[in-house]
Design a protein around this motif. Structure first.
Motif, PDB file in Angstrom:
ATOM      1  N   ALA A  24       0.836  -0.801   0.289  1.00 45.95           N
ATOM      2  CA  ALA A  24       0.092  -0.114   0.201  1.00 45.95           C
ATOM      3  C   ALA A  24       0.843   0.879  -0.078  1.00 45.95           C
ATOM      4  CB  ALA A  24      -1.073  -0.127   1.624  1.00 45.95           C
ATOM      5  N   PRO A  25       0.011   2.098  -1.076  1.00 48.88           N
ATOM      6  CA  PRO A  25       1.369   3.897  -0.494  1.00 48.88           C
ATOM      7  C   PRO A  25       1.376   4.539   0.958  1.00 48.88           C
ATOM      8  CG  PRO A  25      -0.832   3.991  -1.125  1.00 48.88           C
ATOM      9  CD  PRO A  25      -1.287   2.651  -1.065  1.00 48.88           C
ATOM     10  N   MET A  26       2.379   4.779   1.216  1.00 50.41           N
ATOM     11  CA  MET A  26       3.087   5.085   2.969  1.00 50.41           C
ATOM     12  C   MET A  26       4.122   6.453   2.468  1.00 50.41           C
ATOM     13  SD  MET A  26       1.819   2.313   4.857  1.00 50.41           S
ATOM     14  CE  MET A  26       3.451   0.409   3.886  1.00 50.41           C
ATOM     15  N   THR A  27       3.687   7.084   3.319  1.00 48.17           N
ATOM     16  CA  THR A  27       4.094   8.200   3.317  1.00 48.17           C
ATOM     17  C   THR A  27       5.382   7.999   4.665  1.00 48.17           C
ATOM     18  OG1 THR A  27       2.274   9.895   2.707  1.00 48.17           O
ATOM     19  CG2 THR A  27       3.889  10.120   3.709  1.00 48.17           C
ATOM     20  N   GLY A  59       3.129   8.643  -1.532  1.00 46.76           N
ATOM     21  CA  GLY A  59       2.319   9.535  -2.211  1.00 46.76           C
ATOM     22  C   GLY A  59       3.193  10.359  -2.526  1.00 46.76           C
ATOM     23  N   GLN A 102       3.070   6.890  -6.701  1.00 46.23           N
ATOM     24  CA  GLN A 102       0.624   7.032  -6.369  1.00 46.23           C
ATOM     25  C   GLN A 102       1.570   9.076  -6.200  1.00 46.23           C
ATOM     26  OE1 GLN A 102      -0.800   7.404  -2.303  1.00 46.23           O
ATOM     27  NE2 GLN A 102      -2.359   6.461  -3.034  1.00 46.23           N
ATOM     28  N   HIS A 169      -3.844   9.651  -6.670  1.00 45.02           N
ATOM     29  CA  HIS A 169      -4.458   9.283  -5.311  1.00 45.02           C
ATOM     30  C   HIS A 169      -5.946  10.580  -5.133  1.00 45.02           C
ATOM     31  CE1 HIS A 169      -4.732   9.819  -0.829  1.00 45.02           C
ATOM     32  NE2 HIS A 169      -3.977   9.586   0.187  1.00 45.02           N
ATOM     33  N   ARG A 223      -6.744   5.321  -6.537  1.00 43.00           N
ATOM     34  CA  ARG A 223      -7.013   5.072  -5.283  1.00 43.00           C
ATOM     35  C   ARG A 223      -8.285   5.892  -5.145  1.00 43.00           C
ATOM     36  NH1 ARG A 223      -4.355   3.639   0.510  1.00 43.00           N
ATOM     37  NH2 ARG A 223      -4.635   1.410   0.609  1.00 43.00           N
ATOM     38  N   SER A 296      -6.179  -3.357   7.535  1.00 43.84           N
ATOM     39  CA  SER A 296      -6.035  -4.743   8.696  1.00 43.84           C
ATOM     40  C   SER A 296      -5.482  -5.967   7.927  1.00 43.84           C
ATOM     41  CB  SER A 296      -6.678  -4.114   9.335  1.00 43.84           C
ATOM     42  OG  SER A 296      -7.000  -2.932  10.048  1.00 43.84           O
ATOM     43  N   GLY A 335      -0.630  -2.537   4.279  1.00 47.53           N
ATOM     44  CA  GLY A 335       0.383  -1.636   4.791  1.00 47.53           C
ATOM     45  C   GLY A 335       1.126  -1.709   5.206  1.00 47.53           C
ATOM     46  N   ARG A 336       1.004  -1.260   7.097  1.00 47.23           N
ATOM     47  CA  ARG A 336       2.157  -1.765   8.045  1.00 47.23           C
ATOM     48  C   ARG A 336       2.386  -2.174   8.342  1.00 47.23           C
ATOM     49  NH1 ARG A 336      -3.523   0.196  11.889  1.00 47.23           N
ATOM     50  NH2 ARG A 336      -4.074  -0.595  10.153  1.00 47.23           N
TER      51      ARG A 336
HETATM   52  C1  FNR Z   1      -0.360   5.654   4.994  1.00 46.56           C
HETATM   53  N1  FNR Z   1      -1.897   5.340   4.160  1.00 46.56           N
HETATM   54  C2  FNR Z   1      -1.574   6.663   2.610  1.00 46.56           C
HETATM   55  N2  FNR Z   1      -2.399   6.006   1.440  1.00 46.56           N
HETATM   56  C3  FNR Z   1      -1.685   6.930   0.511  1.00 46.56           C
HETATM   57  O1  FNR Z   1      -3.433   6.484  -0.633  1.00 46.56           O
HETATM   58  N3  FNR Z   1      -1.472   7.733   0.539  1.00 46.56           N
HETATM   59  C4  FNR Z   1      -0.266   7.472   1.307  1.00 46.56           C
HETATM   60  O2  FNR Z   1       1.002   7.790   0.810  1.00 46.56           O
HETATM   61  C5  FNR Z   1      -0.367   7.233   2.748  1.00 46.56           C
HETATM   62  N4  FNR Z   1       0.592   6.816   3.608  1.00 46.56           N
HETATM   63  C6  FNR Z   1       0.584   6.551   4.828  1.00 46.56           C
HETATM   64  C7  FNR Z   1       1.218   6.666   5.835  1.00 46.56           C
HETATM   65  C8  FNR Z   1       1.535   5.742   6.649  1.00 46.56           C
HETATM   66  C9  FNR Z   1       2.544   5.801   7.932  1.00 46.56           C
HETATM   67  C10 FNR Z   1       0.238   4.948   7.059  1.00 46.56           C
HETATM   68  C11 FNR Z   1       0.545   3.550   8.097  1.00 46.56           C
HETATM   69  C12 FNR Z   1      -0.570   4.689   6.002  1.00 46.56           C
HETATM   70  C13 FNR Z   1      -2.952   4.288   3.983  1.00 46.56           C
HETATM   71  C14 FNR Z   1      -2.472   2.700   3.400  1.00 46.56           C
HETATM   72  O3  FNR Z   1      -1.421   3.198   1.981  1.00 46.56           O
HETATM   73  C15 FNR Z   1      -3.480   1.815   4.193  1.00 46.56           C
HETATM   74  O4  FNR Z   1      -4.586   1.802   3.294  1.00 46.56           O
HETATM   75  C16 FNR Z   1      -3.630   2.008   5.334  1.00 46.56           C
HETATM   76  O5  FNR Z   1      -2.228   1.857   6.390  1.00 46.56           O
HETATM   77  C17 FNR Z   1      -4.556   0.371   5.777  1.00 46.56           C
HETATM   78  O6  FNR Z   1      -3.586  -0.339   5.861  1.00 46.56           O
HETATM   79  P1  FNR Z   1      -3.122  -1.189   6.962  1.00 46.56           P
HETATM   80  O7  FNR Z   1      -1.417  -0.681   7.685  1.00 46.56           O
HETATM   81  O8  FNR Z   1      -4.295  -1.497   7.766  1.00 46.56           O
HETATM   82  O9  FNR Z   1      -2.735  -2.230   5.860  1.00 46.56           O
END
Ligand code: FNR
Length: 368
Positions: A24-27, A59, A102, A169, A223, A296, A335-336
């Motif tokens: 998943a995309p994660m900042t 992102g 993203q 996004h 997304r 999750s 994600g996490r």
């Molecule tokens: C995110 N998420 C997120 N989503 C997105 O579309 N662009 C982004 O840049 C981010 N940044 C981001 C940073 C961090 C630290 C977290 C934990 C989450 C949301 C992420 O992509 C995802 O949808 C959620 O974390 C849920 O998935 P998990 O963690 O339950 O597997």
């Protein structure tokens, strides 16, 4: 393992994946002055080597005013930042992975909540902004055209650098999503109005422009979320009919994949439809497009119990696979778990449940 459906290959247009698992995309905010460096490239390469099927980048912002609110969030423009991304995709490919950036504009959330917004009158849902907090500039039609062009340039750059696909996004209360939402978009021109389809116009034009830039074979993911920032209760589409009116024009504009953001993948999208389909399930049913579910996956203790082949609870891996097997969605984003553990996928595939790591916010401090 109850089934190995997660580990079957997937192909769509020019995108060929070895399995169904998406990062998943994660900042992460490790790109000083917007430039992703060697540490960021190595971080993504470790996920590629860890057998993630498709990596979606954090992102990364397009070149328009107020697209960002943090100097450490990567840019997707400018010579230095693009050279950094070139290194990232080369490393991911060297590690055997596939990746798409993203592309992001924060809208009013940019510039510390004084960025660009759809309209002067602006009412965010509770989790986004307090009343009167959105002090930014209402976008003119020129600003809209410029922003669409900036996304188009970024898309062309993504393809030129060798990325395998891209994602827009359109979720979580940022620019594109702000237009969808009636309270945030109170425009009276062609980009606003009572109908969700009218408020989707900027997204439709954006997808059309990106498609024009990258051609037919390059995969475009969009997304979306019903929820906005930290307000998880709000819903944009209350019925399947409303959802179809929202998404059909986007599908026709050229979206290949809808990435359907939920907090918990097992939650039914509509209460009164007599169906347990989740968000990704409804979107696939209504549009016929490929969908990604997320939320999750792998976080609960029950997931691990199901994984170990013990009596499983509804939230376990069994539940994910049951839904995957019945074709509710095509891909599964995580994600996490992938922040704390680059080898999560391999551990799942090889049944090394005892080695799985828990997530804590501490993990955000470093690039593991
Ligand atoms: C995110 N998420 C997120 N989503 C997105 O579309 N662009 C982004 O840049 C981010 N940044 C981001 C940073 C961090 C630290 C977290 C934990 C989450 C949301 C992420 O992509 C995802 O949808 C959620 O974390 C849920 O998935 P998990 O963690 O339950 O597997």
């Amino acid at each position: 393992m109850p089934s190995n459906a997660l580990f079957t290959p997937f192909a769509l247009k020019s995108l060929h994946l070895k399995n169904r698992i998406v990062m998943a995309p994660m900042t992460r905010s490790f790109s000083p002055n917007g430039v992703p460096g060697a540490d960021v490239a190595a971080y993504y390469r470790r996920r590629a080597e860890g057998q993630v099927g498709l990596i979606l980048s954090e992102g990364t912002v397009v070149e328009r005013p107020a697209s960002s609110n943090d100097p450490n969030i990567p840019h997707f423009y400018g010579e230095q930042a693009l050279a950094g991304w070139q290194h990232v995709i080369d490393e991911v490919h060297a590690g055997g992975g596939k990746m798409g950036p993203q592309l992001w504009h924060m809208g009013v959330m940019g510039e510390h909540r004084s960025g660009w917004k759809p309209s002067e009158n602006f009412e965010g849902p509770s989790g986004l902004l307090k009343p009167g907090e959105a002090t930014g500039k209402a976008m003119t039609e020129n600003d809209i055209a410029d922003t669409i062009a900036a996304f188009g340039r970024a898309a062309a750059d993504a393809q030129r650098l060798g990325f395998d696909c891209l994602e827009l996004h359109g979720a979580h209360g940022y620019l594109i999503d702000q237009f969808f939402w009636a309270g945030m978009n109170q425009r009276t021109d062609a980009y606003g109005g009572d109908a969700l389809a009218a408020r989707s116009r900027i997204a439709v034009e954006l997808v059309q422009e990106v498609r024009r830039q990258v051609g037919e074979e390059f995969v475009i993911s969009l997304r979306l979320s019903q929820w906005k920032q930290q307000d998880y209760e709000v819903k944009l589409a209350h019925t399947p009919q409303e959802m179809e009116a929202w998404l059909q024009p986007l599908a026709e504009a050229g979206v290949d994949i809808f990435h359907c953001s939920q907090r918990r993948f097992w939650e039914p999208e509509f209460e009164n439809e007599g169906s347990d389909l989740n968000f990704a399930g409804w979107v696939k049913k209504l549009t016929g497009k490929t969908t990604i579910t997320v939320g999750s996956v792998g976080l609960s203790g029950e997931f691990l119990a199901g994984f170990a082949g013990e009596a499983s609870e509804p939230r376990a891996l069994d539940e994910l696979l049951r839904r995957l097997d019945r074709n509710e969605f095509d891909l599964v984003a995580v994600g996490r778990q992938l922040i704390v553990d680059p080898n999560w996928v391999e551990k799942i595939e090889q049944g090394r449940s005892g080695e799985l790591k828990g997530y804590s916010r501490e993990a955000l401090r470093t690039l593991v």
